[in-house]
Design a protein around this motif. Sequence first.
Motif, short mmCIF file in Angstrom:
data_model
loop_
_atom_site.label_atom_id
_atom_site.label_comp_id
_atom_site.label_asym_id
_atom_site.label_seq_id
_atom_site.Cartn_x
_atom_site.Cartn_y
_atom_site.Cartn_z
N ALA A 71 71.05 35.18 54.93
CA ALA A 71 70.01 34.25 55.44
C ALA A 71 68.63 34.85 55.40
O ALA A 71 67.63 34.28 55.13
N GLU A 72 68.73 36.28 55.90
CA GLU A 72 67.34 36.92 55.96
C GLU A 72 67.04 37.25 54.42
O GLU A 72 65.67 37.02 54.15
N THR A 73 67.80 37.58 53.40
CA THR A 73 67.10 37.26 52.18
C THR A 73 66.68 36.09 51.72
O THR A 73 65.53 36.23 50.99
N TYR A 74 67.16 34.97 52.05
CA TYR A 74 66.77 33.66 51.42
C TYR A 74 65.35 33.32 52.20
O TYR A 74 64.51 32.85 51.64
N ARG A 75 65.27 33.84 53.64
CA ARG A 75 63.75 33.54 54.17
C ARG A 75 62.96 34.37 53.35
O ARG A 75 61.68 33.90 53.17
N LYS A 76 63.14 35.72 53.07
CA LYS A 76 62.17 36.39 52.55
C LYS A 76 61.53 35.87 51.18
O LYS A 76 60.42 36.21 50.83
N ILE A 77 62.64 35.63 50.32
CA ILE A 77 62.29 34.99 49.15
C ILE A 77 61.54 33.89 49.30
O ILE A 77 60.54 33.57 48.38
N ALA A 78 62.03 32.78 50.38
CA ALA A 78 61.09 31.75 50.55
C ALA A 78 59.59 32.07 50.94
O ALA A 78 58.63 31.45 50.48
N GLU A 79 59.30 32.95 51.76
CA GLU A 79 58.30 33.35 52.23
C GLU A 79 57.39 34.16 51.01
O GLU A 79 56.05 33.95 51.08
N SER A 80 58.03 34.44 50.00
CA SER A 80 57.34 35.27 48.95
C SER A 80 56.68 34.10 47.98
O SER A 80 55.94 34.39 47.01
N GLY A 81 57.14 32.74 48.30
CA GLY A 81 57.01 31.61 47.31
C GLY A 81 57.91 30.79 46.49
O GLY A 81 57.40 29.95 45.91
N ALA A 82 59.25 31.21 46.84
CA ALA A 82 60.11 30.53 45.97
C ALA A 82 60.25 29.14 46.52
O ALA A 82 60.21 29.24 47.88
N THR A 83 60.32 28.15 45.86
CA THR A 83 60.64 26.90 46.68
C THR A 83 62.22 26.52 46.40
O THR A 83 62.68 25.65 46.78
N GLU A 84 62.71 27.21 45.21
CA GLU A 84 64.48 26.91 45.40
C GLU A 84 65.15 28.11 45.02
O GLU A 84 64.44 28.94 44.33
N ILE A 85 66.26 28.39 45.42
CA ILE A 85 66.92 29.55 45.01
C ILE A 85 68.23 29.28 44.19
O ILE A 85 68.94 28.30 44.82
N VAL A 86 68.62 29.90 43.47
CA VAL A 86 70.01 29.98 42.87
C VAL A 86 70.72 31.40 43.19
O VAL A 86 70.41 32.24 42.94
N SER A 87 71.97 31.24 43.79
CA SER A 87 72.68 32.36 44.45
C SER A 87 74.05 32.48 43.71
O SER A 87 74.80 31.74 43.98
N LEU A 88 74.15 33.44 42.85
CA LEU A 88 75.16 33.76 41.84
C LEU A 88 76.38 34.91 42.41
O LEU A 88 75.64 35.97 42.34
N HIS A 89 77.47 34.65 42.56
CA HIS A 89 78.09 35.71 43.08
C HIS A 89 79.61 36.16 42.46
O HIS A 89 80.06 35.14 41.60
N LEU A 90 80.21 37.11 42.82
CA LEU A 90 81.34 37.49 42.33
C LEU A 90 82.41 36.51 42.73
O LEU A 90 82.26 35.77 43.44
N SER A 91 83.54 36.70 42.02
CA SER A 91 84.95 35.53 41.95
C SER A 91 85.12 35.46 43.63
O SER A 91 85.53 36.62 44.29
N ALA A 92 85.28 34.30 44.17
CA ALA A 92 85.54 33.88 45.21
C ALA A 92 87.20 34.24 45.58
O ALA A 92 87.59 34.26 46.52
N GLU A 93 87.93 34.48 44.53
CA GLU A 93 89.38 34.99 44.38
C GLU A 93 89.18 36.49 44.89
O GLU A 93 90.24 36.88 45.28
N LEU A 94 88.26 37.11 44.72
CA LEU A 94 88.31 38.56 44.95
C LEU A 94 87.47 38.85 46.26
O LEU A 94 87.67 40.15 46.74
N SER A 95 86.58 37.99 46.91
CA SER A 95 85.89 38.47 47.94
C SER A 95 85.27 37.22 48.80
O SER A 95 85.25 36.23 48.14
N GLY A 96 84.95 37.33 49.88
CA GLY A 96 84.46 36.31 50.77
C GLY A 96 83.02 36.25 50.50
O GLY A 96 82.27 35.47 51.30
N THR A 97 82.19 36.74 49.63
CA THR A 97 80.79 36.79 49.46
C THR A 97 80.22 35.48 49.27
O THR A 97 79.27 35.13 49.84
#
Length: 281
Positions: A71-97
Motif C-alpha cells: 500500500a505504501e509503495t502504491y501510494r508513493k508511485i501515485a504521488e510521483s504522477g502515475a495514474t495506473e499501476i501494473v503489479s507483477l509478481h512471482l507465482s502464487a503457488e510459491l508465495s503469498g506475495t
Amino acid sequence: MSRHVAIVTDSTAYLPQRTMERHGITAVPLTVVLGGEALEEGTEISTRSLAQALQKRRPVTTSRPSPRLFAETYRKIAESGATEIVSLHLSAELSGTYDAAVLAAREAPVPVRVVDTGMIAMALGFCALSAAEAAETGGTVDDAVSAAEKRADATSAFFYVDTLEYLRRGGRIGAAQALLGSALAVKPLLQLDGGRIDLLEKVRTASRAIARLEELVADRAGSAPVDIAVHHLAAHERASALADRLRARVPGMADLHVSEVGAVIGAHTGPGLLGVVVSPR
C-alpha cells in the motif's frame, strides 16, 4: 494529466538495479527470517550470509511483503504522477506475495492491476521488462499486462540443485519426491511448470546433470531471438562456465544475464544452485 502506467514487481525478479532505474520499475522486497531476525531481501541480508547459515543448518524461512508495504509503495508511485499501476509478481503457488498485493490494491489511490505471472527469478524479471517496454511506448494497462503474460507463456526455467532437502524443508516440493532423490543419491533437475517447481529428471552425477541442463536450455532456445539468464547460489565459477558454453551453443542469444539469486530463492534451493531462464523475444 496524460496516462502514466507504472510497473511494480517484487525482489525475486532479480532485475539489475540499473535496469530497474532505466525502465522505472519498482521492486517490493520479500523478507528472509534468519535466526529469528526478519531481514529485507536485497538490502539487509547478503547471499554469502545466507549460504553460510544454510551450510550451518541454521533455521531460515521466508515471508511475503505485508499488504501495508504494498500500500505504501502504491501510494508513493501515485504521488510521483502515475495514474495506473501494473503489479507483477512471482507465482502464487510459491508465495503469498500476490495475495498481499491484491489486498493492498483495493485501497490504492489509483487503479492497480495485480498479475500472478506464475514465474520466479529472471523469468519474472523478463515479464516486468516486457510490461515496462509496452508502457514506455504509450501502451495501456491492458497492453502492459498482455506483454507480460505473452512473455510468461513463452518462458521456461530449469534448475539444478545439489539436494532437494532445502525445497522439502520449505514445502516447495513434495516430501516423497525429495525422499526419492535422497534415497537414490541422484542429482535432481527441476523445472517451473504451472507455477510450481517440479522434478524433471534425476541424473547420477553433478557433472552429468549440468551437461543435461545445458542441453535442455539449448534445445529450448533453438535459433530464434532469445534472452537467457543464468542464476546461481555460491557457484559463480560454475555459472560463468555454463554461460560461456551457452553463448557458443545458442545462435539467437540476444541478452545474457549471469547473477547470484537473492536470499528468498536461495533459502529454498541451497548452495550450489544453477538455474537457467530461457525467454524468447
